[in-house]
Design a protein around this motif. Structure first.
Motif, PDB file in Angstrom:
ATOM      1  N   ARG A   1      31.543 -28.290   2.312  1.00  0.00           N
ATOM      2  CA  ARG A   1      31.338 -29.179   3.456  1.00  0.00           C
ATOM      3  C   ARG A   1      30.051 -28.880   4.208  1.00  0.00           C
ATOM      4  O   ARG A   1      29.820 -29.390   5.287  1.00  0.00           O
ATOM      5  CB  ARG A   1      32.529 -29.063   4.399  1.00  0.00           C
ATOM      6  CG  ARG A   1      33.791 -29.622   3.779  1.00  0.00           C
ATOM      7  CD  ARG A   1      34.866 -29.806   4.830  1.00  0.00           C
ATOM      8  NE  ARG A   1      35.941 -30.575   4.273  1.00  0.00           N
ATOM      9  CZ  ARG A   1      37.051 -30.047   3.795  1.00  0.00           C
ATOM     10  NH1 ARG A   1      37.229 -28.756   3.810  1.00  0.00           N
ATOM     11  NH2 ARG A   1      37.988 -30.824   3.304  1.00  0.00           N
ATOM     12  N   PHE A   2      29.193 -28.060   3.672  1.00  0.00           N
ATOM     13  CA  PHE A   2      27.949 -27.704   4.357  1.00  0.00           C
ATOM     14  C   PHE A   2      27.020 -28.901   4.409  1.00  0.00           C
ATOM     15  O   PHE A   2      26.758 -29.542   3.396  1.00  0.00           O
ATOM     16  CB  PHE A   2      27.243 -26.555   3.623  1.00  0.00           C
ATOM     17  CG  PHE A   2      26.004 -26.095   4.338  1.00  0.00           C
ATOM     18  CD1 PHE A   2      26.081 -25.134   5.312  1.00  0.00           C
ATOM     19  CD2 PHE A   2      24.777 -26.666   4.055  1.00  0.00           C
ATOM     20  CE1 PHE A   2      24.943 -24.715   5.979  1.00  0.00           C
ATOM     21  CE2 PHE A   2      23.633 -26.266   4.718  1.00  0.00           C
ATOM     22  CZ  PHE A   2      23.712 -25.285   5.694  1.00  0.00           C
ATOM     23  N   THR A   3      26.530 -29.222   5.583  1.00  0.00           N
ATOM     24  CA  THR A   3      25.522 -30.267   5.758  1.00  0.00           C
ATOM     25  C   THR A   3      24.519 -29.802   6.804  1.00  0.00           C
ATOM     26  O   THR A   3      24.836 -28.976   7.669  1.00  0.00           O
ATOM     27  CB  THR A   3      26.137 -31.610   6.231  1.00  0.00           C
ATOM     28  OG1 THR A   3      26.821 -31.392   7.469  1.00  0.00           O
ATOM     29  CG2 THR A   3      27.092 -32.180   5.208  1.00  0.00           C
ATOM     30  N   CYS A   4      23.333 -30.331   6.733  1.00  0.00           N
ATOM     31  CA  CYS A   4      22.331 -30.070   7.758  1.00  0.00           C
ATOM     32  C   CYS A   4      22.485 -31.133   8.838  1.00  0.00           C
ATOM     33  O   CYS A   4      22.456 -32.330   8.547  1.00  0.00           O
ATOM     34  CB  CYS A   4      20.928 -30.113   7.157  1.00  0.00           C
ATOM     35  SG  CYS A   4      20.618 -28.772   6.000  1.00  0.00           S
ATOM     36  N   ASP A   5      22.693 -30.693  10.080  1.00  0.00           N
ATOM     37  CA  ASP A   5      22.810 -31.616  11.206  1.00  0.00           C
ATOM     38  C   ASP A   5      22.180 -30.961  12.435  1.00  0.00           C
ATOM     39  O   ASP A   5      21.548 -29.912  12.331  1.00  0.00           O
ATOM     40  CB  ASP A   5      24.272 -32.019  11.441  1.00  0.00           C
ATOM     41  CG  ASP A   5      25.185 -30.824  11.707  1.00  0.00           C
ATOM     42  OD1 ASP A   5      24.699 -29.787  12.227  1.00  0.00           O
ATOM     43  OD2 ASP A   5      26.380 -30.923  11.404  1.00  0.00           O
TER      44      ASP A   5
ATOM     45  N   ASN B   1      22.676 -27.100  13.159  1.00  0.00           N
ATOM     46  CA  ASN B   1      22.113 -26.039  12.314  1.00  0.00           C
ATOM     47  C   ASN B   1      20.766 -26.414  11.694  1.00  0.00           C
ATOM     48  O   ASN B   1      20.301 -25.739  10.788  1.00  0.00           O
ATOM     49  CB  ASN B   1      23.105 -25.662  11.210  1.00  0.00           C
ATOM     50  CG  ASN B   1      23.383 -26.808  10.266  1.00  0.00           C
ATOM     51  OD1 ASN B   1      22.776 -27.872  10.337  1.00  0.00           O
ATOM     52  ND2 ASN B   1      24.322 -26.611   9.367  1.00  0.00           N
ATOM     53  N   MET B   2      20.137 -27.468  12.185  1.00  0.00           N
ATOM     54  CA  MET B   2      18.941 -27.981  11.529  1.00  0.00           C
ATOM     55  C   MET B   2      17.794 -26.983  11.478  1.00  0.00           C
ATOM     56  O   MET B   2      16.902 -27.104  10.640  1.00  0.00           O
ATOM     57  CB  MET B   2      18.482 -29.285  12.169  1.00  0.00           C
ATOM     58  CG  MET B   2      17.976 -29.173  13.563  1.00  0.00           C
ATOM     59  SD  MET B   2      17.564 -30.829  14.139  1.00  0.00           S
ATOM     60  CE  MET B   2      16.949 -30.449  15.750  1.00  0.00           C
ATOM     61  N   ASN B   3      17.784 -25.970  12.304  1.00  0.00           N
ATOM     62  CA  ASN B   3      16.716 -24.981  12.275  1.00  0.00           C
ATOM     63  C   ASN B   3      17.113 -23.703  11.538  1.00  0.00           C
ATOM     64  O   ASN B   3      16.356 -22.738  11.527  1.00  0.00           O
ATOM     65  CB  ASN B   3      16.258 -24.644  13.704  1.00  0.00           C
ATOM     66  CG  ASN B   3      15.595 -25.841  14.360  1.00  0.00           C
ATOM     67  OD1 ASN B   3      14.929 -26.622  13.690  1.00  0.00           O
ATOM     68  ND2 ASN B   3      15.787 -25.997  15.649  1.00  0.00           N
ATOM     69  N   SER B   4      18.278 -23.705  10.910  1.00  0.00           N
ATOM     70  CA  SER B   4      18.710 -22.525  10.149  1.00  0.00           C
ATOM     71  C   SER B   4      17.898 -22.447   8.841  1.00  0.00           C
ATOM     72  O   SER B   4      17.302 -23.431   8.393  1.00  0.00           O
ATOM     73  CB  SER B   4      20.197 -22.610   9.820  1.00  0.00           C
ATOM     74  OG  SER B   4      20.426 -23.627   8.853  1.00  0.00           O
ATOM     75  N   GLU B   5      17.854 -21.260   8.228  1.00  0.00           N
ATOM     76  CA  GLU B   5      17.130 -21.093   6.961  1.00  0.00           C
ATOM     77  C   GLU B   5      17.660 -22.036   5.890  1.00  0.00           C
ATOM     78  O   GLU B   5      16.906 -22.565   5.085  1.00  0.00           O
ATOM     79  CB  GLU B   5      17.234 -19.642   6.475  1.00  0.00           C
ATOM     80  CG  GLU B   5      16.410 -18.678   7.283  1.00  0.00           C
ATOM     81  CD  GLU B   5      16.472 -17.283   6.709  1.00  0.00           C
ATOM     82  OE1 GLU B   5      16.525 -17.148   5.468  1.00  0.00           O
ATOM     83  OE2 GLU B   5      16.459 -16.332   7.505  1.00  0.00           O
ATOM     84  N   ALA B   6      18.974 -22.263   5.880  1.00  0.00           N
ATOM     85  CA  ALA B   6      19.576 -23.125   4.858  1.00  0.00           C
ATOM     86  C   ALA B   6      19.111 -24.571   4.971  1.00  0.00           C
ATOM     87  O   ALA B   6      19.124 -25.306   3.989  1.00  0.00           O
ATOM     88  CB  ALA B   6      21.095 -23.055   4.934  1.00  0.00           C
ATOM     89  N   CYS B   7      18.684 -24.974   6.154  1.00  0.00           N
ATOM     90  CA  CYS B   7      18.231 -26.352   6.364  1.00  0.00           C
ATOM     91  C   CYS B   7      16.725 -26.469   6.481  1.00  0.00           C
ATOM     92  O   CYS B   7      16.196 -27.514   6.848  1.00  0.00           O
ATOM     93  CB  CYS B   7      18.907 -26.939   7.596  1.00  0.00           C
ATOM     94  SG  CYS B   7      20.679 -27.118   7.405  1.00  0.00           S
ATOM     95  N   GLY B   8      16.020 -25.427   6.178  1.00  0.00           N
ATOM     96  CA  GLY B   8      14.561 -25.512   6.139  1.00  0.00           C
ATOM     97  C   GLY B   8      13.842 -24.653   7.152  1.00  0.00           C
ATOM     98  O   GLY B   8      12.626 -24.585   7.145  1.00  0.00           O
TER      99      GLY B   8
END
Length: 142
Positions: free
Chosen positions: A123-127, A130-137
């Motif tokens: 269920r992981f999504t970038c929103d 968390n948009m500034n997390s490493e997983a989202c770029g």
């Protein structure tokens, strides 16, 4: 690339004779039990396409390959793995042209910052949360 291009600088053929291939998530050798066989199937399809295209038009010319990530499963692109995971997999027609590659998470060695891999957290999504997390770029993702 321009030196190979047909229909350029007096070379026979037309600009439309030139083509490129795009692949992604095709790495597999050195990974799971069947992964190398699957990667080799993709490599064969790519080679078959080149052969068929040249049979229809002898001026047809592959200029480059774009590789969109996850090219070196599961342990990443590291010293000593290049032959097994790339050079020994693809034909001379494919290894003789430039490859422009983007690294995916598995190219770094199966470490997924922020657990962004769907098999780990479906269920992981970038929103916004968390948009500034490493997983989202990272801090400036886009």
């Amino acid at each position: 690339i321009a030196a190979r291009a047909m229909g350029v600088n007096g070379r026979p053929g037309h600009i439309s004779d030139n083509f490129y291939l795009v692949v992604a998530d095709q790495g597999g050798c050195g990974g799971c039990t069947d992964c190398c066989a699957m990667q080799k199937q993709v490599a064969k399809k790519m080679d078959d396409y080149i052969t068929a295209r040249k049979a229809k038009n002898p001026n047809s010319e592959l200029l480059f390959v774009l590789a969109g990530g996850d090219n070196f499963y599961w342990a990443g692109a590291s010293s000593g793995r290049f032959s097994e995971t790339w050079y020994d997999v693809y034909s001379q027609a494919l290894t003789s042209v430039p490859w422009f590659s983007v690294f995916g998470n598995h190219d770094y060695g199966n470490s997924d910052p922020g657990i962004g891999c769907p098999s780990t957290n479906s269920r992981f999504t970038c929103d916004r949360s968390n948009m500034n997390s490493e997983a989202c770029g990272g801090a400036v993702p886009y």
